[in-house]
Design a protein around this motif. Structure first.
Motif, short mmCIF file in Angstrom:
data_model
loop_
_atom_site.label_atom_id
_atom_site.label_comp_id
_atom_site.label_asym_id
_atom_site.label_seq_id
_atom_site.Cartn_x
_atom_site.Cartn_y
_atom_site.Cartn_z
N ARG A 1 15.71 32.26 14.69
CA ARG A 1 15.76 31.07 15.53
C ARG A 1 15.98 29.82 14.68
O ARG A 1 16.76 28.93 15.04
N ALA A 2 15.32 29.76 13.51
CA ALA A 2 15.49 28.62 12.63
C ALA A 2 16.94 28.52 12.14
O ALA A 2 17.51 27.42 12.06
N ASP A 3 17.53 29.67 11.82
CA ASP A 3 18.93 29.69 11.40
C ASP A 3 19.84 29.19 12.52
O ASP A 3 20.79 28.43 12.29
N ALA B 1 11.34 34.18 14.20
CA ALA B 1 11.26 32.77 13.80
C ALA B 1 12.36 32.41 12.82
O ALA B 1 12.94 31.32 12.90
N GLN B 2 12.68 33.31 11.90
CA GLN B 2 13.72 33.04 10.91
C GLN B 2 15.10 32.96 11.58
O GLN B 2 15.89 32.06 11.28
N GLU C 1 17.34 21.90 17.95
CA GLU C 1 16.77 22.70 19.01
C GLU C 1 17.45 22.45 20.35
O GLU C 1 17.71 23.37 21.13
N GLN D 1 19.65 25.42 13.09
CA GLN D 1 20.48 24.71 12.11
C GLN D 1 21.96 24.83 12.45
O GLN D 1 22.71 23.85 12.35
#
Length: 232
Positions: free
Chosen positions: A130-132, A127-128, A140, A135
């Motif tokens: 993917r979040a990076d 999740a981390q 998305e 951004q």
């Protein structure tokens, strides 16, 4: 030779596309492996005496049977999403079907190597990352488009793709090295070659043969697969 998951992704080898290069430090690792070039002499793993997998199987990876139906479903999903892109943004190139088989075998080999080295990748880590990446790619939608075009990864497979990238990094880190470097790439190829040997990877000859040293699928001797078509 088909090298990673894209239509050719490298995978073109999974196929190459005109998109921004993913930021290496952020997890665009895969199919950096094939890009490392011929690190070792090519040795083909043909399984048990070169016998083909069971009927209906695209490949056998240990006890895991990758069915032709599963391959076709993944290819169909990719083409469906590619067809939704703006006209002219994507043109399917040769190798999509074989690259899909290659990517599915590769994923199973990575999973096995992680288990053998008692490593795991948490949902939080995925999740981390993917979040990076969300951004880094301005949202998305930008991320999904980049992964679809550059690595032939449909939206529903993004978490699995990043889980694989993190796993590769962890495997290389066991030797104190980094993926993307000459030594790091050589190390990961050796680790995956050992895993593939233990798994006795066998690919249906209609799709090609597994190159144990490079961790990619060599294309079949006869070009019988439906490899190209337009998606717009």
């Amino acid at each position: 030779m088909i090298r990673s998951r894209s239509a050719h992704r490298p995978v073109a080898a999974r196929p190459a596309r005109a998109v921004r290069a993913a930021r290496p430090a952020r997890g665009s690792v895969r199919r950096l492996l094939p890009a490392a070039g011929a690190l070792l002499a090519a040795v083909l793993l043909s399984g048990c005496g070169g016998q083909a997998p069971h009927p209906g199987a695209a490949a056998l990876v240990g006890k895991d049977r990758i069915t032709e139906a599963a391959v076709e479903a993944r290819v169909a999903e990719f083409r469906t999403q590619a067809a939704e892109l703006p006209a002219g943004q994507y043109q399917e190139q040769a190798g999509l079907v074989g690259a899909t088989v290659s990517g599915m075998v590769f994923s199973d080999v990575v999973d096995y190597a992680l288990a053998q080295h008692q490593l795991s990748v948490s949902d939080t880590e995925v999740a981390q990352l993917r979040a990076d990446q969300v951004q880094a790619w301005d949202g998305e939608a930008g991320l999904e488009q980049m992964l679809l075009l550059k690595h032939a990864v449909p939206a529903q497979d993004i978490d699995g793709f990043y889980r694989e990238q993190i796993g590769l990094q962890k495997l290389v880190a066991l030797s104190g090295q980094q993926l993307g470097t000459t030594d790091g790439n050589k190390t990961i190829h050796q680790i995956l070659a050992e895993a593939a040997t233990e798994l006795k990877v066998t690919v249906n000859p209609r799709y090609g043969s597994w190159d144990i040293q490079q961790s990619v699928l060599n294309s079949p001797a006869e070009d019988w697969l439906p490899q190209s078509g337009a998606a717009s």
